[in-house]
Structures are given as C-alpha cells and as structure tokens.
Design a protein around this motif. Structure first.
Motif, PDB file in Angstrom:
ATOM      1  N   UNK A 175       0.846  -1.203   0.000  1.00 47.29           N
ATOM      2  CA  UNK A 175       0.000   0.000   0.000  1.00 47.29           C
ATOM      3  C   UNK A 175       0.877   1.247   0.000  1.00 47.29           C
ATOM      4  N   UNK A 176       0.543   2.188  -0.871  1.00 39.41           N
ATOM      5  CA  UNK A 176       1.304   3.435  -0.962  1.00 39.41           C
ATOM      6  C   UNK A 176       0.804   4.495   0.007  1.00 39.41           C
ATOM      7  N   UNK A 177      -0.386   4.315   0.558  1.00 41.89           N
ATOM      8  CA  UNK A 177      -0.924   5.313   1.475  1.00 41.89           C
ATOM      9  C   UNK A 177      -1.711   6.405   0.789  1.00 41.89           C
ATOM     10  N   UNK A 178      -1.869   6.333  -0.531  1.00 39.15           N
ATOM     11  CA  UNK A 178      -2.636   7.336  -1.268  1.00 39.15           C
ATOM     12  C   UNK A 178      -3.720   6.668  -2.118  1.00 39.15           C
ATOM     13  N   UNK A 179      -4.254   5.575  -1.619  1.00 41.12           N
ATOM     14  CA  UNK A 179      -5.278   4.797  -2.328  1.00 41.12           C
ATOM     15  C   UNK A 179      -4.716   4.173  -3.598  1.00 41.12           C
ATOM     16  N   UNK A 180      -3.436   3.872  -3.626  1.00 43.64           N
ATOM     17  CA  UNK A 180      -2.846   3.116  -4.737  1.00 43.64           C
ATOM     18  C   UNK A 180      -1.949   2.022  -4.161  1.00 43.64           C
ATOM     19  N   UNK A 181      -1.575   1.088  -5.026  1.00 39.48           N
ATOM     20  CA  UNK A 181      -0.729  -0.028  -4.614  1.00 39.48           C
ATOM     21  C   UNK A 181       0.481  -0.126  -5.535  1.00 39.48           C
ATOM     22  N   UNK A 182       1.443  -0.928  -5.103  1.00 39.86           N
ATOM     23  CA  UNK A 182       2.580  -1.268  -5.938  1.00 39.86           C
ATOM     24  C   UNK A 182       3.017  -2.685  -5.614  1.00 39.86           C
ATOM     25  N   UNK A 183       3.704  -3.301  -6.550  1.00 39.96           N
ATOM     26  CA  UNK A 183       4.240  -4.626  -6.332  1.00 39.96           C
ATOM     27  C   UNK A 183       5.382  -4.858  -7.304  1.00 39.96           C
ATOM     28  N   UNK A 184       6.176  -5.887  -7.039  1.00 40.16           N
ATOM     29  CA  UNK A 184       7.270  -6.241  -7.927  1.00 40.16           C
ATOM     30  C   UNK A 184       7.341  -7.763  -8.017  1.00 40.16           C
ATOM     31  N   UNK A 185       7.380  -8.264  -9.251  1.00 39.13           N
ATOM     32  CA  UNK A 185       7.474  -9.703  -9.492  1.00 39.13           C
ATOM     33  C   UNK A 185       8.785  -9.966 -10.209  1.00 39.13           C
ATOM     34  N   UNK A 186       9.608 -10.839  -9.639  1.00 38.52           N
ATOM     35  CA  UNK A 186      10.952 -11.096 -10.155  1.00 38.52           C
ATOM     36  C   UNK A 186      11.038 -12.479 -10.793  1.00 38.52           C
ATOM     37  N   UNK A 187      11.868 -12.576 -11.831  1.00 43.59           N
ATOM     38  CA  UNK A 187      12.085 -13.845 -12.523  1.00 43.59           C
ATOM     39  C   UNK A 187      13.575 -14.158 -12.555  1.00 43.59           C
ATOM     40  N   UNK A 188      13.960 -15.278 -11.975  1.00 44.03           N
ATOM     41  CA  UNK A 188      15.350 -15.730 -12.042  1.00 44.03           C
ATOM     42  C   UNK A 188      15.595 -16.327 -13.426  1.00 44.03           C
ATOM     43  N   UNK A 189      16.659 -15.868 -14.098  1.00 40.21           N
ATOM     44  CA  UNK A 189      16.901 -16.337 -15.461  1.00 40.21           C
ATOM     45  C   UNK A 189      18.386 -16.270 -15.791  1.00 40.21           C
TER      46      UNK A 189
END
Length: 265
Positions: A175-189
């Motif tokens: 949660x960003x605290x401003x009614x938005x979200x963030x995320x990160x998805x990582x791929x090992x390659x």
C-alpha cells in the motif's frame, strides 16, 4: 461518510449516551472520564450483506454495543448490563438503530462507491535487470508495477512466449498510502542471445493486458554508450593536439619575419 447522514448518526449517539445517566450517578466514577460511541458499517459483496455496529466505550473499555445482526444492544461488561437493558426497552432507539443498516450504511455506500470501490487507476509497468546483463550469466528480471487501484492484479512472466512458473518471486501487494498499490514480481533467469522475456500485467483498469518485453542482446545499450564516449574522448584529444600544432606552426613564421625587419633598419 455522506454529509446527509452525519447529523442523523450524531443525534442517535448523543441520545443513547444521554440515557446512560447511571455511568456517572450512583457509582464510584473517577473525576475525569471519557465516554465514546463509535459507529461502523461492514459490507460483504457490495451491499448484499451489511452489518451496522455501534460501540460504547468508557475510559478506553468497550462496555456495550449494538449489532444489527442481532438487532439489539449487548452488554460486554458488568458496567454495560443496566444500560443495554435500558436501551433494549426503548422501541424508538431500537427501531432507529436497526434502520441504520439502510439509512446510514447502504445510503453512504451508494454515495462513496464511485470514489472507493468503483475507483480505477491504471498501473505503470517497468521491466529491468537487477544487475548489468551478460549472456549466460545468472540474473534477475524485475517487473515493477506501481500506482494502481484496486489491488486486484495479475502479473505473469513469459520466456519466448512460454509462461514461466519456476523462479518467480513477488514482494506481494504494498500500500502506498494514497489509495494506490505497488508490487514487484521477479524472474530468475540466465539469458541466451535472442531470448525475449515478457511481463504481462492484467488489471481491472485496463481494457486489455499490458505487456512489456526485455530482449537478451549481444551488445547492450550501456556498452554502446561507453564505446561512444570513449570514441568521443579520443577524437577530442586528437582535435586538441591538432589545434595546438596548428597554432604553433602559425606563430613560428611571424617571429622570423619580425627579426628580419629589425636587421634591415
């Protein structure tokens, strides 16, 4: 909270608290005390299932509450027993409290839904490697998805069009605290020349999923940039040397001519 029902709920709470004369009369009450009443609405599947709860608090301790699922006031401590009994014997208070499910909760939901549950903000998607990429060297590809709402989102990694399930890690929803979200998805390659990695993002705010590609190349932009800078510096050095040589060459004949003129005089 809709402005149309704020006075209504305040009037309800004030009326209920005023009936509680036993809180401060005939009891060993402290000189300084605080009585609070807090109203909450709980929604499940929109307004399909709505619960209205009013909590009554004396010096940080909840002593009684009204629960619309029960349709009555309930004492939580010995202090709240006479009060719950008194309020349950008031048909007008019971009727208004029960009606709050529609008059307050459902009404307020309709007012706020376009700005809350109906709000949609498109995500920004960026793909980049954790370290400077090199062929046949283990690395992590990061798919950063930021600034989206609501939090319902699906992120999928593909390698040359094939979905990747192994080596996928996620930070989870932040949660960003401003009614938005963030995320990160990582791929090992371990990139091979010509491979194409794709991060596919699907979100309710998007008409169609967004995909961002990353390609494994033999020469990466950072190498080209360094080569260009090196070539520029070498060219600059040769230019400066040429200017110095040319300047000295022009100064030499002038000094010789000046000496000759002096001898003739």
């Amino acid at each position: 909270m809709g402005s149309s029902w704020v006075p209504w709920v305040v009037a309800l709470l004030v009326t209920v608290v005023r009936l509680d004369s036993s809180m401060t009369q005939g009891r060993d009450a402290p000189e300084d005390f605080v009585i609070q009443a807090k109203a909450d609405c709980y929604f499940t599947n929109g307004t399909e299932n709505v619960q209205f709860v009013v909590r009554f608090i004396f010096n940080l301790e909840e002593y009684a509450r009204f629960d619309s699922n029960l349709g009555m006031f309930v004492a939580l401590t010995e202090l709240g027993q006479p009060d719950a009994e008194l309020w349950n014997n008031r048909p007008d208070i019971l009727a208004r409290s029960r009606a709050s499910v529609d008059a307050l909760c459902r009404h307020n939901y309709k007012l706020g839904a376009p700005f809350t549950v109906g709000r949609k903000v498109q995500p920004e998607v960026t793909v980049y490697p954790e370290r400077i990429p090199a062929l046949q060297h283990h690395n992590l590809l990061l798919c950063s998805v930021t600034g989206f709402y609501p939090g319902d989102i699906k992120i999928t990694w593909f390698r040359n069009g094939q979905e990747q399930r192994e080596g996928v890690m996620s930070t989870g929803l932040i949660r960003n605290g401003d009614w938005t979200f963030q995320t990160m998805v990582m791929l090992a390659m371990t990139p091979e020349l010509g491979e194409v990695y794709t991060c596919l993002v699907d979100h309710p705010s998007l008409l169609s999923p967004v995909s961002v590609e990353w390609r494994a190349q033999s020469e990466y932009p950072w190498r080209k940039m360094l080569s260009g800078i090196a070539a520029f510096l070498v060219g600059l050095v040769f230019l400066l040397v040429g200017i110095v040589i040319h300047t000295r060459a022009r100064k030499g004949p002038k000094r010789s001519s000046s000496s000759t003129a002096t001898l003739r005089s």
